[in-house]
Scaffold this motif. Structure first.
Motif, PDB file in Angstrom:
ATOM      1  N   THR A 143       0.847  -1.201   0.000  1.00  0.00           N
ATOM      2  CA  THR A 143       0.000   0.000   0.000  1.00  0.00           C
ATOM      3  C   THR A 143       0.879   1.248   0.000  1.00  0.00           C
ATOM      4  O   THR A 143       2.071   1.199   0.339  1.00  0.00           O
ATOM      5  CB  THR A 143      -0.902   0.050   1.254  1.00  0.00           C
ATOM      6  OG1 THR A 143      -0.064   0.211   2.421  1.00  0.00           O
ATOM      7  CG2 THR A 143      -1.736  -1.218   1.392  1.00  0.00           C
ATOM      8  N   GLN A 144       0.274   2.385  -0.355  1.00  0.00           N
ATOM      9  CA  GLN A 144       1.000   3.653  -0.346  1.00  0.00           C
ATOM     10  C   GLN A 144       1.397   4.040   1.074  1.00  0.00           C
ATOM     11  O   GLN A 144       2.461   4.603   1.303  1.00  0.00           O
ATOM     12  CB  GLN A 144       0.127   4.754  -0.962  1.00  0.00           C
ATOM     13  CG  GLN A 144       0.880   6.055  -1.237  1.00  0.00           C
ATOM     14  CD  GLN A 144       2.056   5.882  -2.185  1.00  0.00           C
ATOM     15  OE1 GLN A 144       1.940   5.217  -3.217  1.00  0.00           O
ATOM     16  NE2 GLN A 144       3.205   6.456  -1.845  1.00  0.00           N
ATOM     17  N   GLU A 145       0.537   3.715   2.054  1.00  0.00           N
ATOM     18  CA  GLU A 145       0.840   4.010   3.462  1.00  0.00           C
ATOM     19  C   GLU A 145       2.129   3.313   3.880  1.00  0.00           C
ATOM     20  O   GLU A 145       2.976   3.897   4.564  1.00  0.00           O
ATOM     21  CB  GLU A 145      -0.319   3.530   4.348  1.00  0.00           C
ATOM     22  CG  GLU A 145      -0.104   3.837   5.829  1.00  0.00           C
ATOM     23  CD  GLU A 145      -1.025   3.044   6.756  1.00  0.00           C
ATOM     24  OE1 GLU A 145      -0.974   3.289   7.972  1.00  0.00           O
ATOM     25  OE2 GLU A 145      -1.760   2.166   6.262  1.00  0.00           O
ATOM     26  N   GLU A 146       2.298   2.061   3.469  1.00  0.00           N
ATOM     27  CA  GLU A 146       3.511   1.309   3.801  1.00  0.00           C
ATOM     28  C   GLU A 146       4.739   1.958   3.173  1.00  0.00           C
ATOM     29  O   GLU A 146       5.776   2.105   3.813  1.00  0.00           O
ATOM     30  CB  GLU A 146       3.376  -0.140   3.333  1.00  0.00           C
ATOM     31  CG  GLU A 146       2.364  -0.940   4.124  1.00  0.00           C
ATOM     32  CD  GLU A 146       2.192  -2.370   3.631  1.00  0.00           C
ATOM     33  OE1 GLU A 146       1.362  -3.093   4.202  1.00  0.00           O
ATOM     34  OE2 GLU A 146       2.888  -2.773   2.673  1.00  0.00           O
ATOM     35  N   LYS A 147       4.596   2.395   1.915  1.00  0.00           N
ATOM     36  CA  LYS A 147       5.735   3.031   1.219  1.00  0.00           C
ATOM     37  C   LYS A 147       6.131   4.338   1.891  1.00  0.00           C
ATOM     38  O   LYS A 147       7.309   4.626   2.083  1.00  0.00           O
ATOM     39  CB  LYS A 147       5.369   3.295  -0.249  1.00  0.00           C
ATOM     40  CG  LYS A 147       5.330   2.057  -1.115  1.00  0.00           C
ATOM     41  CD  LYS A 147       4.941   2.409  -2.535  1.00  0.00           C
ATOM     42  CE  LYS A 147       4.779   1.147  -3.368  1.00  0.00           C
ATOM     43  NZ  LYS A 147       4.211   1.430  -4.701  1.00  0.00           N
ATOM     44  N   ASP A 148       5.114   5.148   2.240  1.00  0.00           N
ATOM     45  CA  ASP A 148       5.392   6.447   2.860  1.00  0.00           C
ATOM     46  C   ASP A 148       6.090   6.281   4.208  1.00  0.00           C
ATOM     47  O   ASP A 148       7.041   6.996   4.525  1.00  0.00           O
ATOM     48  CB  ASP A 148       4.090   7.236   3.057  1.00  0.00           C
ATOM     49  CG  ASP A 148       3.467   7.667   1.728  1.00  0.00           C
ATOM     50  OD1 ASP A 148       4.181   7.613   0.708  1.00  0.00           O
ATOM     51  OD2 ASP A 148       2.278   8.029   1.727  1.00  0.00           O
ATOM     52  N   ALA A 149       5.619   5.342   5.022  1.00  0.00           N
ATOM     53  CA  ALA A 149       6.226   5.102   6.333  1.00  0.00           C
ATOM     54  C   ALA A 149       7.658   4.614   6.171  1.00  0.00           C
ATOM     55  O   ALA A 149       8.551   4.980   6.943  1.00  0.00           O
ATOM     56  CB  ALA A 149       5.408   4.095   7.128  1.00  0.00           C
ATOM     57  N   ALA A 150       7.895   3.793   5.144  1.00  0.00           N
ATOM     58  CA  ALA A 150       9.221   3.217   4.931  1.00  0.00           C
ATOM     59  C   ALA A 150      10.268   4.266   4.590  1.00  0.00           C
ATOM     60  O   ALA A 150      11.440   4.117   4.909  1.00  0.00           O
ATOM     61  CB  ALA A 150       9.157   2.175   3.813  1.00  0.00           C
TER      62      ALA A 150
END
Length: 302
Positions: A143-150
């Protein structure tokens, strides 16, 4: 500094050091003593501030020493050896958390001849791991949320969504079960250290394996670290696995740790002292402003 040390300080003095900007009670003590405090850990992660980055200078030493301790505790060789008496396989080392400490741990373990795998929430470290001779444990982002947090903020990791952590833990668990040595370095500023090595994962490891938990003592409520079984400043054996919980690895390489730390402090002092040696606190300077935690009896950093 303790209450007793703060009582000895002259009001109006300037205190520079590792003051832990997340320790509200400690900062309140410094402020109440009338000290202007500068916490070097709060320096921004910029090129200009690199020479005074105490977290990096000390974490670099911790990563090196963690591998040396692991090699000492592990009762086999690190490199592959081919001898007349037979061949010894290289040790498998897994590094969890690839900040400054993790990268130095990879480099040191590689010099000793180990086979290395490493895991981190940030995809950007993959090339760094591979350039040092390690293999990246890849967990795709869904998900985009996972990418942003990473991607993290300012060079620091952010807490990852539960969905990704579940997948990462399953992938890491497979590698840990095969590992001879695990070195965990994952810390998030101002938060408890994340659990990366569960008790079940420890049980899955081979007898005689070694875990060095650099986050020992920084787990939830100050118990455990990246592994809940680690104990601060103790080496314990649980389920046949030796778990090292040294909390101040840099102090075990004291001469070099002190020399590097002294250089960090000196480079910061150049920003707040004039050529004549008088104090000049310029809050227009982004490094000075970021490091200031107390002034005029007040805590300035929340």
């Amino acid at each position: 500094p303790s209450d007793a040390e703060c009582a000895l300080a002259k009001s109006g003095s300037v205190l520079v050091g590792m003051l832990n900007p997340f320790d509200a009670a400690g900062l309140q003590r410094v402020a109440a003593a009338g000290l202007t405090g500068f916490a070097l850990e709060a320096a921004p992660r910029t090129t200009r501030a690199q020479s005074m980055d105490v977290l990096s200078s000390q974490a670099n030493i911790a990563g090196y020493k963690a591998v040396m301790i692991a090699a000492d505790k592990y009762q086999r060789f690190f490199p592959m050896l081919m001898t007349a008496a037979g061949t010894v396989k290289a040790a498998r080392v897994v590094i969890l958390g690839v900040g400054v400490a993790g990268l130095q741990a990879i480099a040191t373990a590689k010099r000793l001849g180990a086979v290395i795998e490493a895991s981190d929430v940030r995809p950007s470290v993959k090339e760094q791991i591979e350039s040092l001779g390690g293999k990246f444990i890849d967990v795709p982002y869904e998900t985009q949320e996972e990418k942003d947090a990473a991607e993290g903020v300012g060079g620091y990791a952010r807490p990852m969504p539960a969905s990704w952590l579940t997948r990462q833990q399953a992938e890491v668990a497979k590698r840990v079960a095969l590992a001879d040595v695990v070195i965990s370095t994952a810390l998030i500023p101002g938060r408890a250290a994340p659990t990366l090595i569960t008790e079940d994962m420890v049980k899955s490891m081979k007898p005689g394996s070694v875990i060095v938990d650099i986050a020992a003592g920084k787990g939830p409520d100050g118990v455990g670290g990246n592994c809940p079984l680690s104990e601060a400043d103790k080496t314990v054996v649980k389920h046949g696995v030796t778990i090292v919980g040294e909390t101040n690895l840099a102090a075990l390489v004291a001469a070099d740790a002190s020399a590097l730390y002294a250089r960090n402090v000196l480079d910061f002092l150049k920003l707040v002292l004039t050529k004549e040696g008088t104090l000049k606190i310029d809050l227009e300077d982004d490094i000075v402003a970021a490091c200031r935690v107390t002034q005029d009896g007040q805590v300035t950093k929340k």
